[in-house]
Design a protein around this motif. Structure first.
Motif, PDB file in Angstrom:
ATOM      1  N   GLN A   1      23.969 -30.425  28.515  1.00  0.00           N
ATOM      2  CA  GLN A   1      23.180 -31.556  28.999  1.00  0.00           C
ATOM      3  C   GLN A   1      24.097 -32.576  29.676  1.00  0.00           C
ATOM      4  OE1 GLN A   1      21.267 -34.725  26.399  1.00  0.00           O
ATOM      5  NE2 GLN A   1      19.457 -33.505  26.921  1.00  0.00           N
ATOM      6  N   VAL A   2      23.643 -33.094  30.816  1.00  0.00           N
ATOM      7  CA  VAL A   2      24.411 -34.081  31.567  1.00  0.00           C
ATOM      8  C   VAL A   2      23.578 -35.357  31.668  1.00  0.00           C
ATOM      9  CG1 VAL A   2      25.511 -34.647  33.757  1.00  0.00           C
ATOM     10  CG2 VAL A   2      25.581 -32.290  32.901  1.00  0.00           C
ATOM     11  N   VAL A   3      24.196 -36.489  31.335  1.00  0.00           N
ATOM     12  CA  VAL A   3      23.505 -37.776  31.388  1.00  0.00           C
ATOM     13  C   VAL A   3      24.278 -38.720  32.295  1.00  0.00           C
ATOM     14  CG1 VAL A   3      22.656 -39.755  30.065  1.00  0.00           C
ATOM     15  CG2 VAL A   3      22.641 -37.467  29.043  1.00  0.00           C
ATOM     16  N   GLU A   4      23.595 -39.277  33.294  1.00  0.00           N
ATOM     17  CA  GLU A   4      24.199 -40.254  34.201  1.00  0.00           C
ATOM     18  C   GLU A   4      23.413 -41.553  34.106  1.00  0.00           C
ATOM     19  OE1 GLU A   4      24.392 -38.785  38.140  1.00  0.00           O
ATOM     20  OE2 GLU A   4      25.659 -37.071  37.651  1.00  0.00           O
ATOM     21  N   THR A   5      24.116 -42.663  33.897  1.00  0.00           N
ATOM     22  CA  THR A   5      23.465 -43.960  33.748  1.00  0.00           C
ATOM     23  C   THR A   5      24.019 -44.943  34.766  1.00  0.00           C
ATOM     24  OG1 THR A   5      23.225 -43.564  31.362  1.00  0.00           O
ATOM     25  CG2 THR A   5      22.894 -45.825  32.140  1.00  0.00           C
ATOM     26  N   SER A   6      23.112 -45.601  35.501  1.00  0.00           N
ATOM     27  CA  SER A   6      23.503 -46.650  36.454  1.00  0.00           C
ATOM     28  C   SER A   6      23.284 -48.010  35.815  1.00  0.00           C
ATOM     29  CB  SER A   6      22.674 -46.541  37.740  1.00  0.00           C
ATOM     30  OG  SER A   6      22.842 -45.272  38.345  1.00  0.00           O
ATOM     31  N   HIS A   7      24.158 -48.954  36.139  1.00  0.00           N
ATOM     32  CA  HIS A   7      24.057 -50.301  35.587  1.00  0.00           C
ATOM     33  C   HIS A   7      23.978 -51.334  36.716  1.00  0.00           C
ATOM     34  CE1 HIS A   7      25.770 -47.987  32.258  1.00  0.00           C
ATOM     35  NE2 HIS A   7      25.348 -48.940  31.442  1.00  0.00           N
ATOM     36  N   ARG A   8      23.406 -52.488  36.397  1.00  0.00           N
ATOM     37  CA  ARG A   8      23.341 -53.598  37.337  1.00  0.00           C
ATOM     38  C   ARG A   8      23.499 -54.905  36.555  1.00  0.00           C
ATOM     39  NH1 ARG A   8      18.717 -56.042  36.301  1.00  0.00           N
ATOM     40  NH2 ARG A   8      16.908 -54.839  35.569  1.00  0.00           N
ATOM     41  N   PRO A   9      23.948 -55.967  37.187  1.00  0.00           N
ATOM     42  CA  PRO A   9      24.080 -57.255  36.482  1.00  0.00           C
ATOM     43  C   PRO A   9      22.707 -57.867  36.181  1.00  0.00           C
ATOM     44  CG  PRO A   9      25.440 -57.165  38.477  1.00  0.00           C
ATOM     45  CD  PRO A   9      24.491 -56.020  38.550  1.00  0.00           C
ATOM     46  N   ASP A  10      22.545 -58.433  34.998  1.00  0.00           N
ATOM     47  CA  ASP A  10      21.311 -59.156  34.690  1.00  0.00           C
ATOM     48  C   ASP A  10      21.467 -60.609  35.118  1.00  0.00           C
ATOM     49  OD1 ASP A  10      22.967 -60.341  32.815  1.00  0.00           O
ATOM     50  OD2 ASP A  10      21.924 -59.500  31.065  1.00  0.00           O
ATOM     51  N   ILE A  11      20.522 -61.474  34.768  1.00  0.00           N
ATOM     52  CA  ILE A  11      20.569 -62.867  35.216  1.00  0.00           C
ATOM     53  C   ILE A  11      21.761 -63.624  34.647  1.00  0.00           C
ATOM     54  CG2 ILE A  11      18.085 -63.004  35.604  1.00  0.00           C
ATOM     55  CD1 ILE A  11      17.826 -64.340  32.894  1.00  0.00           C
ATOM     56  N   ASP A  12      22.346 -63.081  33.561  1.00  0.00           N
ATOM     57  CA  ASP A  12      23.531 -63.708  32.972  1.00  0.00           C
ATOM     58  C   ASP A  12      24.819 -63.074  33.466  1.00  0.00           C
ATOM     59  OD1 ASP A  12      21.995 -65.474  31.348  1.00  0.00           O
ATOM     60  OD2 ASP A  12      21.609 -63.805  29.970  1.00  0.00           O
ATOM     61  N   GLY A  13      24.711 -62.106  34.377  1.00  0.00           N
ATOM     62  CA  GLY A  13      25.896 -61.462  34.923  1.00  0.00           C
ATOM     63  C   GLY A  13      26.419 -60.316  34.088  1.00  0.00           C
ATOM     64  N   ARG A  14      25.686 -59.961  33.033  1.00  0.00           N
ATOM     65  CA  ARG A  14      26.127 -58.835  32.207  1.00  0.00           C
ATOM     66  C   ARG A  14      25.562 -57.531  32.758  1.00  0.00           C
ATOM     67  NH1 ARG A  14      23.983 -61.118  26.577  1.00  0.00           N
ATOM     68  NH2 ARG A  14      22.168 -61.285  27.984  1.00  0.00           N
ATOM     69  N   LEU A  15      26.342 -56.467  32.660  1.00  0.00           N
ATOM     70  CA  LEU A  15      25.880 -55.170  33.136  1.00  0.00           C
ATOM     71  C   LEU A  15      24.903 -54.571  32.133  1.00  0.00           C
ATOM     72  CD1 LEU A  15      29.134 -53.533  34.561  1.00  0.00           C
ATOM     73  CD2 LEU A  15      27.180 -54.406  35.846  1.00  0.00           C
ATOM     74  N   VAL A  16      23.726 -54.199  32.625  1.00  0.00           N
ATOM     75  CA  VAL A  16      22.704 -53.592  31.781  1.00  0.00           C
ATOM     76  C   VAL A  16      22.231 -52.300  32.455  1.00  0.00           C
ATOM     77  CG1 VAL A  16      21.948 -55.783  30.805  1.00  0.00           C
ATOM     78  CG2 VAL A  16      20.882 -54.927  32.897  1.00  0.00           C
ATOM     79  N   PRO A  17      21.750 -51.333  31.675  1.00  0.00           N
ATOM     80  CA  PRO A  17      21.275 -50.079  32.274  1.00  0.00           C
ATOM     81  C   PRO A  17      20.091 -50.330  33.214  1.00  0.00           C
ATOM     82  CG  PRO A  17      21.510 -49.876  29.892  1.00  0.00           C
ATOM     83  CD  PRO A  17      21.641 -51.321  30.210  1.00  0.00           C
ATOM     84  N   SER A  18      20.093 -49.670  34.358  1.00  0.00           N
ATOM     85  CA  SER A  18      18.989 -49.797  35.308  1.00  0.00           C
ATOM     86  C   SER A  18      18.312 -48.459  35.583  1.00  0.00           C
ATOM     87  CB  SER A  18      19.484 -50.397  36.624  1.00  0.00           C
ATOM     88  OG  SER A  18      20.485 -49.569  37.207  1.00  0.00           O
ATOM     89  N   LEU A  19      19.073 -47.376  35.471  1.00  0.00           N
ATOM     90  CA  LEU A  19      18.528 -46.042  35.744  1.00  0.00           C
ATOM     91  C   LEU A  19      19.321 -45.008  34.953  1.00  0.00           C
ATOM     92  CD1 LEU A  19      16.313 -44.862  37.714  1.00  0.00           C
ATOM     93  CD2 LEU A  19      18.222 -44.182  39.167  1.00  0.00           C
TER      94      LEU A  19
END
Length: 207
Positions: A1-19
């Motif tokens: 199994q292969v898992v790829e996770t994309s992250h983006r900054p939230d309103i506080d500038g912290r990286l959170v999962p997006s996809l």
């Protein structure tokens, strides 16, 4: 199994999962089954299934092969609804002709799935160092009949040991609904002293 996770900054500038994409592959003696699931995340960072693509590839005893790709997504009730299905059939003849037929099926009114697009690719060795190919694309019109919309014909020639010439002519529908020569591409590729270069010439129809 292969898992790829994309992250983006939230309103506080912290990286959170997006996809997140999860791909699971199961291999059988003459077949491979792959499930690709795409998830996004809501404002509370809960994972939600967006799309599922199930692929099944099979190789027959005579060397022919087939592949079925089914794309689905949750509907408003949370049930899986099929969005499309793509079927590929590949076969080779003793004369050296290689063919790939691709069909696209989508939901249609009273039918669960209906074939709406198809393409046929054919490749053969025309001479020593020359491979010819042809692709025809067709769609189903409002009366249910198949109409060619585009053809691509070309050949690849080996010139010596370091040069290759690829030519392709594309036919598209004109204003009268007839297939006419619309574009021609000539690509000359050379490889020498570990250096590769290519010159591409494109010609279009003058209106």
């Amino acid at each position: 199994q292969v898992v790829e996770t994309s992250h983006r900054p939230d309103i506080d500038g912290r990286l959170v999962p997006s996809l997140e994409v999860v791909e699971t592959t199961r291999r059988e003696p003459a077949a491979t089954r792959t499930i690709r699931e795409v998830f996004d995340f809501d404002l509370e960072r809960r994972r939600r299934l967006v799309e599922t693509v199930e692929s099944f590839r099979e190789t027959l005893a005579n060397g022919d092969s087939s592949a079925v790709h089914t794309t689905s997504a949750p509907d408003v009730n949370g049930r899986h609804a099929v969005l499309s299905r793509q079927v590929e059939r590949t076969r080779s003849s003793p004369s050296g002709v290689h063919q790939t037929e691709t069909l696209l099926l989508v939901p249609h009114l009273s039918e669960s799935l209906r074939e709406t697009e198809r393409s046929l690719y054919e490749e053969r060795r025309a001479a020593a160092g020359v491979v010819a190919h042809e692709t025809t694309y067709s769609i189903r019109d409002v009366n249910g009949r198949w109409q060619p919309t585009e053809t691509r014909r070309g050949e690849a020639r080996e010139v010596g040991v370091s040069e290759r010439v690829d030519e392709e002519t594309i036919q598209r529908l004109d204003v009268n609904g007839k297939l006419v020569d619309d574009e021609r591409t000539v690509t000359r590729s050379t490889s020498e002293n570990a250096r590769e270069s290519a010159v591409i010439e494109t010609y279009t129809r003058a209106d």
